[in-house]
Design an enzyme around this catalytic site. Structure first.
Site, PDB file in Angstrom:
ATOM      1  N   ASN A   7      60.525  28.567  57.687  1.00  0.00           N
ATOM      2  CA  ASN A   7      60.809  26.926  56.975  1.00  0.00           C
ATOM      3  C   ASN A   7      59.246  26.189  57.162  1.00  0.00           C
ATOM      4  O   ASN A   7      58.743  26.180  58.074  1.00  0.00           O
ATOM      5  CB  ASN A   7      61.621  26.222  57.446  1.00  0.00           C
ATOM      6  CG  ASN A   7      61.984  24.480  57.182  1.00  0.00           C
ATOM      7  OD1 ASN A   7      60.957  24.432  55.992  1.00  0.00           O
ATOM      8  ND2 ASN A   7      63.333  24.192  56.203  1.00  0.00           N
ATOM      9  N   GLU A  34      61.952  25.473  52.322  1.00  0.00           N
ATOM     10  CA  GLU A  34      61.114  23.955  52.406  1.00  0.00           C
ATOM     11  C   GLU A  34      59.153  24.641  51.829  1.00  0.00           C
ATOM     12  O   GLU A  34      58.716  23.843  51.829  1.00  0.00           O
ATOM     13  CB  GLU A  34      61.147  23.025  52.885  1.00  0.00           C
ATOM     14  CG  GLU A  34      61.739  22.148  53.559  1.00  0.00           C
ATOM     15  CD  GLU A  34      62.265  21.582  54.721  1.00  0.00           C
ATOM     16  OE1 GLU A  34      61.391  20.100  54.293  1.00  0.00           O
ATOM     17  OE2 GLU A  34      62.173  21.029  55.590  1.00  0.00           O
ATOM     18  N   ASP A 145      66.640  28.650  57.400  1.00  0.00           N
ATOM     19  CA  ASP A 145      67.346  27.577  57.840  1.00  0.00           C
ATOM     20  C   ASP A 145      68.227  27.687  57.883  1.00  0.00           C
ATOM     21  O   ASP A 145      68.424  26.811  56.384  1.00  0.00           O
ATOM     22  CB  ASP A 145      65.663  26.522  56.956  1.00  0.00           C
ATOM     23  CG  ASP A 145      66.617  25.548  57.998  1.00  0.00           C
ATOM     24  OD1 ASP A 145      67.574  25.182  59.116  1.00  0.00           O
ATOM     25  OD2 ASP A 145      65.652  24.560  58.275  1.00  0.00           O
ATOM     26  N   ASN A 147      70.301  25.023  59.697  1.00  0.00           N
ATOM     27  CA  ASN A 147      70.496  23.990  59.941  1.00  0.00           C
ATOM     28  C   ASN A 147      71.749  23.624  60.841  1.00  0.00           C
ATOM     29  O   ASN A 147      72.187  22.687  60.628  1.00  0.00           O
ATOM     30  CB  ASN A 147      70.367  23.012  59.064  1.00  0.00           C
ATOM     31  CG  ASN A 147      69.400  22.514  58.389  1.00  0.00           C
ATOM     32  OD1 ASN A 147      68.596  22.086  59.610  1.00  0.00           O
ATOM     33  ND2 ASN A 147      68.819  22.496  57.243  1.00  0.00           N
ATOM     34  N   ASP A 216      67.466  29.064  62.670  1.00  0.00           N
ATOM     35  CA  ASP A 216      66.698  29.364  61.674  1.00  0.00           C
ATOM     36  C   ASP A 216      67.109  31.281  62.054  1.00  0.00           C
ATOM     37  O   ASP A 216      67.816  30.982  63.480  1.00  0.00           O
ATOM     38  CB  ASP A 216      65.429  29.224  61.663  1.00  0.00           C
ATOM     39  CG  ASP A 216      64.542  27.962  61.076  1.00  0.00           C
ATOM     40  OD1 ASP A 216      64.155  28.074  60.279  1.00  0.00           O
ATOM     41  OD2 ASP A 216      64.618  27.303  62.007  1.00  0.00           O
ATOM     42  N   ASP A 245      57.496  22.821  61.650  1.00  0.00           N
ATOM     43  CA  ASP A 245      58.590  22.381  62.382  1.00  0.00           C
ATOM     44  C   ASP A 245      59.515  22.859  62.864  1.00  0.00           C
ATOM     45  O   ASP A 245      59.754  23.139  64.046  1.00  0.00           O
ATOM     46  CB  ASP A 245      59.024  20.422  62.852  1.00  0.00           C
ATOM     47  CG  ASP A 245      59.480  20.888  61.253  1.00  0.00           C
ATOM     48  OD1 ASP A 245      58.875  21.723  60.094  1.00  0.00           O
ATOM     49  OD2 ASP A 245      60.529  19.458  60.947  1.00  0.00           O
ATOM     50  N   HIS A 246      59.275  24.085  62.345  1.00  0.00           N
ATOM     51  CA  HIS A 246      59.865  26.077  62.021  1.00  0.00           C
ATOM     52  C   HIS A 246      59.364  26.833  62.842  1.00  0.00           C
ATOM     53  O   HIS A 246      57.803  26.463  62.058  1.00  0.00           O
ATOM     54  CB  HIS A 246      60.869  25.828  61.172  1.00  0.00           C
ATOM     55  CG  HIS A 246      61.574  24.554  61.208  1.00  0.00           C
ATOM     56  ND1 HIS A 246      63.278  24.919  61.008  1.00  0.00           N
ATOM     57  CD2 HIS A 246      61.555  23.377  59.814  1.00  0.00           C
ATOM     58  CE1 HIS A 246      63.689  24.126  60.909  1.00  0.00           C
ATOM     59  NE2 HIS A 246      62.627  23.345  60.281  1.00  0.00           N
TER      60      HIS A 246
END
Length: 254
Positions: A7, A34, A145, A147, A216, A245-246
């Site tokens: 991501n 994303e 991802d 989530n 993930d 951030d991933h």
DNA sequence: ATGGTCGCTGTGCGA
């Protein structure tokens, strides 16, 4: 064979990091989430220069997914069949005899919210579709991802997170329902140390203190699971300047 | 410690 997922939280911003990572690790396929890029703006030519072809489904500002592959991608599927969703969250394709499904599961925002219910409904449609995909493709990898942190050991502070979005019971049940189709969590196929996460909140301290979640994932059909030699999170790019951030998740096969 | 930060947009929203 190496399959990876990342991501990137805006491919526009992260493109140099993605290119550098591709050159260093040379995965056979990299699934992106994303991207936040309309299809017309997807940098196809740049990836082709590195020897990767691409399929993608994007939109402005939100969501957006892609598959980059060193070998031709066939049987391309955009979105979940028979489920109308204007959000660009799904792309699937076949390469070298392996079916790869790239998912960007809705975040869910907060337990009980409209977005949370959308997340659970979306996951139930994915489950129905993946059941069919498994029947059609014995070598199937579902990556992205998702989530959802499936277990307490996937959460840096389970007590603090208890019942929150990303870890709530219904979300974990939805994750389990994917495993129940016959998919296996690649990272858990071999013994792991504690504290393996794939996402850390932006902010100076979160990554440094490993306050993260494992949301993930790489899920594998039985046949691919038997061929899986290793699965890991590559924490290195999370330490970059202006990181996503991933972090990427990678699975390697015999 | 789940925004105290981002990214993209547009003076807020979604993650």
């Amino acid at each position: 064979m190496k399959i990876a997922s990342w991501n990137v939280n805006s491919l526009n911003v992260r493109l140099p990091q993605v290119l550098a990572w591709l050159q260093e690790h040379r995965p056979d396929v990299l699934a992106l989430q994303e991207t936040k890029l309309e299809d017309a703006r997807f940098p196809v030519a740049v990836f082709e220069e590195l020897g990767y072809c691409a399929v993608y489904s994007g939109q402005k500002t939100y969501n957006g997914v892609a598959l980059l592959s060193r070998t031709p991608l066939t049987e391309v599927q955009i979105g979940i069949p028979q489920y109308t969703d204007e959000q660009r969250r799904v792309v699937a394709a076949t390469l070298a005899g392996v079916r790869v499904v790239c998912l960007y599961v809705p975040n869910g925002q907060a337990v009980g919210s409209a977005k949370y219910h959308y997340k659970l409904e979306w996951l139930s449609h994915v489950r129905t579709w993946l059941e069919e995909e498994l029947a059609r493709h014995t070598r199937l990898a579902v990556v992205g991802d998702l989530n959802i942190a499936p277990e307490d050991r996937d959460v840096h502070d389970p007590r603090r997170w208890e019942g929150q979005v990303l870890v709530s019971g219904p979300e974990r049940a939805a994750f389990q329902s994917l495993l129940d189709l016959g998919l296996q969590d690649a990272l858990r196929l071999s013994p792991q140390s504690e504290g393996i996460f794939s996402w850390w909140n932006y902010g100076a301290l979160a990554f440094r203190r490993n306050w993260g979640l494992r949301i993930d994932h790489v899920l594998l059909s039985g046949e691919l699971a038997r061929e899986c030699r290793a699965c890991w999170v590559d924490r290195q790019p999370r330490g970059n300047e202006r990181p996503s951030d991933h972090a990427p998740v990678v699975a390697e096969f015999a």
